[in-house]
Design an enzyme around this catalytic site. Structure first.
Site, mmCIF file in Angstrom:
data_model
loop_
_atom_site.group_PDB
_atom_site.id
_atom_site.type_symbol
_atom_site.label_atom_id
_atom_site.label_comp_id
_atom_site.label_asym_id
_atom_site.label_seq_id
_atom_site.Cartn_x
_atom_site.Cartn_y
_atom_site.Cartn_z
ATOM 1 C CG HIS A 1 -15.679 23.975 -11.212
ATOM 2 N ND1 HIS A 1 -16.331 24.975 -10.531
ATOM 3 C CD2 HIS A 1 -16.612 23.344 -11.952
ATOM 4 C CE1 HIS A 1 -17.626 24.939 -10.860
ATOM 5 N NE2 HIS A 1 -17.817 23.964 -11.730
ATOM 6 C CE LYS B 1 -21.181 18.608 -10.723
ATOM 7 N NZ LYS B 1 -19.967 19.397 -10.838
HETATM 8 C C1 PLP Z 1 -19.610 20.516 -10.256
HETATM 9 C C2 PLP Z 1 -18.255 20.811 -9.818
HETATM 10 C C3 PLP Z 1 -18.001 21.798 -8.845
HETATM 11 C C4 PLP Z 1 -19.077 22.682 -8.273
HETATM 12 O O1 PLP Z 1 -20.046 21.968 -7.591
HETATM 13 P P1 PLP Z 1 -21.342 22.719 -7.047
HETATM 14 O O2 PLP Z 1 -22.290 21.607 -6.757
HETATM 15 O O3 PLP Z 1 -21.824 23.628 -8.140
HETATM 16 O O4 PLP Z 1 -20.941 23.472 -5.830
HETATM 17 C C5 PLP Z 1 -16.695 21.988 -8.456
HETATM 18 N N1 PLP Z 1 -15.694 21.274 -8.967
HETATM 19 C C6 PLP Z 1 -15.893 20.311 -9.904
HETATM 20 C C7 PLP Z 1 -14.724 19.540 -10.435
HETATM 21 C C8 PLP Z 1 -17.175 20.063 -10.353
HETATM 22 O O5 PLP Z 1 -17.359 19.117 -11.284
#
Ligand code: PLP
Length: 408
Positions: A125, A228
């Protein structure tokens, strides 16, 4: 082990948003890899906080402040237990994964020298690439990439070749948000430690599916975002081994993170406060704990089993559509399907699906290097959660067929 499958109809009643309509159609929410939905149990905790004990923490002697502090610290303990972390002060509250990674990258500026190497995986990411590039620019370190194959799996022989005594840090996501690949992090961590390198695993995409045991993994840093795992946005965790957190300098200065301040010199507070400058997202932290309670109440084994069923069902049905290609076909993957249909831009498919009330992600998924690897502008990504149903998968497949008919 045979698991009883989840009572999804009952679970769905916990999520008020799943009852709504979009464009006159029942919402089919398949963008869980971007953010999960929030159950009533977590929403209630948020409302209760603001209605009954909203106060600043760790400072007031009054009752409200004490109640808020107790609830916030209880949430830290829940996170500690959930990830089997040795000490509660190894849990640092942050605003999310991005913040957590930047905190570590900033701290490593003090340790990295010219010629030192940082390894990142090819399927990161952007939040796990850019901070390391910035770190290398500041220090003269070199960024190296662990390559992947067409299936979307890391090429581990290449990884082992890249590891040398110059390697100081290795960064990799536990699960790729764009492809769903579950990376062999046990092997990655063990091999990095053999050359004396530290390892940060980005667990943002793993946390909704896998309950990681951080002591067993022996990982140095692990990051997640509450939004998440059925929690609110704007809060997350950085796990760091105590020895590392003691060595790293603070990221931000301010209130809460100090022991003593004069104009000549400041001494920093003990862990975890050293890294928690200013008033934190108190309500968010408490709700984060409630979200983990909620997911544990359903059970991670049950979640994994059910999502795997959904993944196989959706994969089979989608592959029947002629010209459809799935990106990310690793042997070990979670319920994320990234795909394109030959000759159609992913954005156009996403737009038609939206008209049908179906929420998917289109674009590069904050992982442009992966798109470059496959030489595509982006993909359509459907990501499934434990509250999705096979009927929703059917709606997706029908929607994609319709989009294809309209667009070719
Ligand atoms: C969503 C995600 C991020 C970023 O998370 P934030 O809540 O936007 O800081 C980083 N790495 C992975 C693999 C993700 O799925």
């Amino acid at each position: 082990m045979i698991q009883a499958t989840l009572d999804v109809a009952t679970i769905r009643k916990d999520f008020p948003i799943l009852q709504r309509e979009v464009n006159g159609k029942p919402l089919v929410y398949l963008d869980n890899a971007a953010t999960s939905q929030t159950p009533r149990q977590v929403i209630d905790v948020i409302v209760d906080y603001y209605q009954n004990y909203n106060a600043n923490i760790h400072r007031g002697v009054h009752a409200l402040s004490q109640e808020a502090t107790d609830a916030y610290e209880a949430a830290r303990k829940k996170i500690q237990e959930h990830f089997n972390i040795a000490k509660s002060h190894e849990v640092i509250f942050t605003s999310g994964t991005t913040h957590s990674i930047n905190l570590v990258a900033n701290g490593f500026s003090s340790f990295l020298k010219k010629g030192d190497e940082v390894l990142v995986s090819a399927m990161e990411h952007h939040s796990n690439i850019v901070p390391w590039q910035m770190l290398c620019e500041r220090t003269g370190g070199t960024l190296k990439v662990i390559p992947m194959n067409q299936e979307g799996e890391l090429i581990m022989e290449e990884y082992h070749k890249l590891l040398t005594e110059r390697t100081k840090l290795v960064f990799c996501n536990h699960i790729s948000n764009a492809l769903g690949t579950i990376n062999p992090i046990e092997e990655i961590i063990e091999a990095a430690h053999k050359v004396g390198a530290a390892v940060l695993i980005d667990g943002a995409q793993a946390a909704p599916h896998i309950r990681a045991d951080l002591q067993a993994l022996d990982v140095d840093f692990y990051t997640i975002s509450a939004h998440k795992v059925c929690g609110p946005t704007g809060v997350g965790m950085l796990y760091g081994k105590e020895e590392w957190l003691k060595k790293l300098p603070p990221y931000q200065g301010g209130g809460e993170m100090i022991a003593e301040v004069t104009f000549e010199k400041t001494t920093y507070a003990d862990l975890p406060h050293k890294f928690e400058a200013g008033t934190p997202n108190i309500c968010g932290g408490i709700a984060f704990g409630a979200a983990l309670d909620y997911m544990n109440g359903i059970g991670f084994d049950e979640i994994a089993h059910y999502e795997e069923e959904l993944l196989h069902y959706a994969t089979e049905k989608l592959l029947v559509i002629e010209g459809l290609r799935i990106y990310g076909t690793a042997a070990k993957k979670t319920s994320v399907i990234s795909f394109n249909i030959e000759g159609i831009h992913p954005y156009d498919i996403g737009t038609i699906l939206d008209k049908l009330g179906i929420a998917v992600r289109t674009g590069h998924h904050c992982a442009q290097p992966i798109m470059d690897f496959y030489q595509i502008p982006g993909t359509v990504r459907a990501s499934f959660s434990f509250y999705n149903t096979k009927e929703e998968v059917d709606s997706l497949v029908e929607g994609v067929k319709r989009a294809k008919n309209m667009l070719v």
